[in-house]
Design an enzyme around this catalytic site. Structure first.
Site, short mmCIF file in Angstrom:
data_model
loop_
_atom_site.label_atom_id
_atom_site.label_comp_id
_atom_site.label_asym_id
_atom_site.label_seq_id
_atom_site.Cartn_x
_atom_site.Cartn_y
_atom_site.Cartn_z
N ARG A 38 0.81 -1.22 0.00
CA ARG A 38 0.00 0.00 0.00
C ARG A 38 0.84 1.27 0.00
NH1 ARG A 38 -5.49 -1.19 3.51
NH2 ARG A 38 -6.64 -1.88 1.68
N LYS A 199 -16.67 -15.60 2.97
CA LYS A 199 -18.11 -15.45 3.22
C LYS A 199 -18.93 -15.07 1.99
CE LYS A 199 -18.10 -13.45 7.80
NZ LYS A 199 -18.32 -12.05 7.90
N GLY A 355 -8.53 -7.82 -0.47
CA GLY A 355 -7.24 -7.76 0.22
C GLY A 355 -6.53 -9.10 0.27
N GLY A 378 -12.63 -3.57 0.57
CA GLY A 378 -14.03 -3.17 0.72
C GLY A 378 -14.46 -2.15 -0.33
P1 ADP Z 1 -10.73 -11.01 0.02
O1 ADP Z 1 -10.04 -10.31 1.18
O2 ADP Z 1 -9.79 -11.24 -1.12
O3 ADP Z 1 -12.00 -10.34 -0.37
P2 ADP Z 1 -12.02 -12.85 1.78
O4 ADP Z 1 -11.67 -11.98 2.92
O5 ADP Z 1 -13.43 -12.95 1.37
O6 ADP Z 1 -11.11 -12.47 0.51
O7 ADP Z 1 -11.57 -14.34 2.07
C1 ADP Z 1 -10.25 -14.68 2.36
C2 ADP Z 1 -10.16 -15.80 3.35
O8 ADP Z 1 -10.97 -16.90 2.96
C3 ADP Z 1 -8.76 -16.34 3.47
O9 ADP Z 1 -8.26 -15.99 4.73
C4 ADP Z 1 -8.91 -17.84 3.28
O10 ADP Z 1 -8.18 -18.58 4.22
C5 ADP Z 1 -10.41 -18.04 3.50
N1 ADP Z 1 -10.89 -19.25 2.84
C6 ADP Z 1 -10.79 -19.58 1.55
N2 ADP Z 1 -11.32 -20.79 1.33
C7 ADP Z 1 -11.76 -21.26 2.51
C8 ADP Z 1 -12.39 -22.47 2.93
N3 ADP Z 1 -12.65 -23.44 2.08
N4 ADP Z 1 -12.69 -22.58 4.23
C9 ADP Z 1 -12.41 -21.59 5.10
N5 ADP Z 1 -11.82 -20.44 4.77
C10 ADP Z 1 -11.49 -20.27 3.49
MG MG Z 2 -10.43 -10.34 3.28
#
Ligand code: ADP
Ligand code: MG
Length: 398
Positions: A38, A199, A355, A378
Site C-alpha cells: 500500500r 463469506k 485484500g 471493501g
Molecule cells: P478477500 O479479502 O480477497 O475479499 P475474503 O476476505 O473474502 O477475501 O476471504 C479470504 C479468506 O478466505 C482467506 O483468509 C482464506 O483462508 C479463507 N478461505 C478460503 N477458502 C476457505 C475455505 N474453504 N474454508 C475456510 N476459509 C477459506
Molecule cells: Mg479479506
C-alpha cells in the site's frame, strides 16, 4: 457510465502546498511493516508531486484507534519505511491539525515529505465533520485524493475536506477507477467472474450487480459450500452460512434464467482442521465426510474453472479458492493465479480485487502478471455495487 474526474497534473500543483490523502494502513507486527504494497502503490502520485509541487504532506489512517491516540497506531512507525521506499527525507508531525502542522510545514523543503499523525486519533474523522475538515485544510492550497481503498468511507479526510479545498484524483485513484470501471461498465465478452473467500455475505453485492454481465460465475473458496448445500450436497464441517442458503438458491436460479453458467467445485481437499500439518484427503463433492471440512478446491475443479478462464476476455477475481495461507490448501489458488496470468498474456483484461486475494496473488508471484491488482478491498466491492463512493463523488466533473 464513464467517470470523468479532476485529474492531477504538474501544472495544477506548481508552487502549491498539497495535502495528499494516502492509504498507508499497512499490516504491522510489533512496529514493523509486514507488507508495504500500500505504501508503494502511491509511487506515481508522490513522484509527480515531489517533482512539481512546492510542499507535499501526507495524511493517512492506520488501524482502528477509535479516536484515541496511542503508540500502537502512530504513523510515526512508518517514517523509515516511507523514506526507504521513496528515497526522500521524511519528516513527521505529531498532529494532523493545528499550529504544529503549520510549523512543520514551514521547515519542510521542496522534495521532502511530511507525514502527519494518524487522522483517526481524532474522533471527528470518522464523523465526516466539516469543521474538522476545515482545520485539516487550513495550511494547504489543494487536496489530492489518492486513497481509493478508503474511498467507500464518508470521513473528514476522504469526503468533507473535498468540499473545503480544490481537490484532484491522484494517479492511484485514477488507475483503480479506470481499471475497475472497464470491468464493471464495459467488459469485453466472455466475462468470467471468479469468486471465493470466506463469506457469501461479503460478495452478495458483486454477485447481484455483475452476474447479468457475465457468461460464467465460478465459485470456490469457503463460500462455495453454502452454494453446494443449496444444491443438496452434504458439506460436512465446511464453512457454511445457513442464513445465506436461500440467497445461494436464488442466485443459482437467476443464473439459469440469464443463461449464465454458475460453476461450483467438483472435488475438494478436506481435512479436520486448517492447520499446516493436518492430514489431507481429496474427495469428490457429494462425498465430503461429515467430520471433515473442505479447505481447497481439487485438481479437477482447477481444470474445470481453467476451461472457462481460458475462453474469457475479461476476468474479475475476488476471493481465494482455499485457505491459501496454509500449506496443503494453497494449490487451488496458486494454480488459478497461474491460469489468470496466462490469460493476461493472451490479451484478456484481468483484475484482482480483495485484500486477501491480492496477498495470495502476491505470495505466488503473479501480481505483475495480471492487468490490475486493486488495493481496495471493501472499496472495490462497493465500487462494483453501482454506488458512487463518497471519496470519489466530489472529484467527478459533469
Ligand atoms: P478477500 O479479502 O480477497 O475479499 P475474503 O476476505 O473474502 O477475501 O476471504 C479470504 C479468506 O478466505 C482467506 O483468509 C482464506 O483462508 C479463507 N478461505 C478460503 N477458502 C476457505 C475455505 N474453504 N474454508 C475456510 N476459509 C477459506
Ligand atoms: Mg479479506
Amino acid at each position: 457510465m464513464i467517470m470523468k474526474f479532476r485529474r492531477l497534473s504538474s501544472d495544477v500543483v506548481k508552487n502549491r502546498n498539497v495535502l495528499v490523502r494516502v492509504d498507508f494502513n499497512v499490516p504491522m507486527d510489533n512496529g514493523v511493516v509486514t507488507d508495504d504494497t500500500r505504501i508503494r502503490a502511491h509511487m506515481d502520485t508522490l513522484e509527480l508531486l515531489l517533482e512539481n509541487a512546492e510542499k507535499v504532506v501526507l495524511i493517512s489512517h492506520l488501524g482502528r484507534p477509535k479516536g484515541v491516540p496511542s503508540a500502537e497506531f502512530s504513523t510515526r512507525q512508518l517514517v523509515d519505511k516511507v523514506g526507504e521506499i521513496y528515497g526522500r527525507k521524511v519528516r513527521f508531525c505529531e498532529e494532523c491539525i493545528g499550529s504544529q502542522v503549520q510549523e512543520s510545514l514551514d521547515i519542510l523543503k521542496k522534495g521532502e515529505l511530511l507525514l502527519l499523525e494518524n487522522i483517526r486519533f481524532h474522533p471527528e474523522e470518522t464523523k465526516n465533520d466539516m469543521n474538522f475538515a476545515e482545520q485539516m485544510a487550513k495550511p494547504f492550497d489543494l487536496f489530492v485524493m489518492d486513497a481509493f481503498s478508503a474511498s467507500h468511507r464518508a470521513h473528514s479526510s476522504t469526503n468533507a475536506i473535498q468540499r473545503v479545498l480544490p481537490s484532484y484524483a491522484g494517479k492511484l485513484m485514477e488507475t483503480e477507477v479506470t481499471s475497475l470501471a472497464s470491468v464493471k461498465d464495459d467488459p469485453e465478452e466472455p466475462f468470467v467472474l471468479l469468486l471465493g473467500g470466506a463469506k457469501v455475505s461479503d460478495k452478495i453485492g458483486v454477485l447481484e450487480t455483475l452476474m447479468p454481465k457475465t457468461s460464467a460465475v465460478l465459485i470456490g473458496g469457503g463460500m462455495a459450500f453454502t452454494f453446494l448445500q443449496a444444491k443438496g450436497f452434504e458439506v460436512g464441517l465446511s464453512l457454511l452460512e445457513e442464513e445465506k442458503i436461500d440467497f445461494a438458491r436464488a442466485m443459482i436460479n437467476r443464473a439459469d434464467e440469464l443463461g449464465v453458467d454458475l460453476v461450483l467445485p467438483v472435488d475438494v481437499v478436506v481435512s479436520d482442521s486448517p492447520g499446516s500439518d493436518s492430514e489431507t484427503q481429496l474427495v469428490d463433492v457429494g462425498k465430503i465426510p461429515s467430520d471433515l471440512m473442505g479447505l481447497d478446491i481439487g485438481p479437477e475443479t482447477v481444470e474445470l474453472f481453467g476451461s472457462y478462464l481460458s475462453k474469457a476476455r475479461t476476468i474479475l477475481w475476488n476471493g481465494p479458492m482455499g485457505v491459501f495461507e496454509k500449506k496443503g490448501f494453497e494449490k487451488g489458488t496458486e494454480r488459478l493465479a497461474e491460469k489468470v496470468s496466462e490469460q493476461t498474456l493472451r490479451g484478456c483484461l484481468t483484475v484482482v480485487g480483495g485484500g486477501d486475494t491480492a496477498s495470495a496473488v502476491n505470495k505466488f508471484g503473479y501480481s505483475k502478471k495480471v492487468s490490475h491488482v486493486s488495493t481496495g478491498g471493501g472499496a472495490s466491492l462497493e465500487f462494483f455495487e453501482d454506488k458512487v463512493l463518497p471519496g470519489i463523488e466530489p472529484l467527478l466533473i459533469e
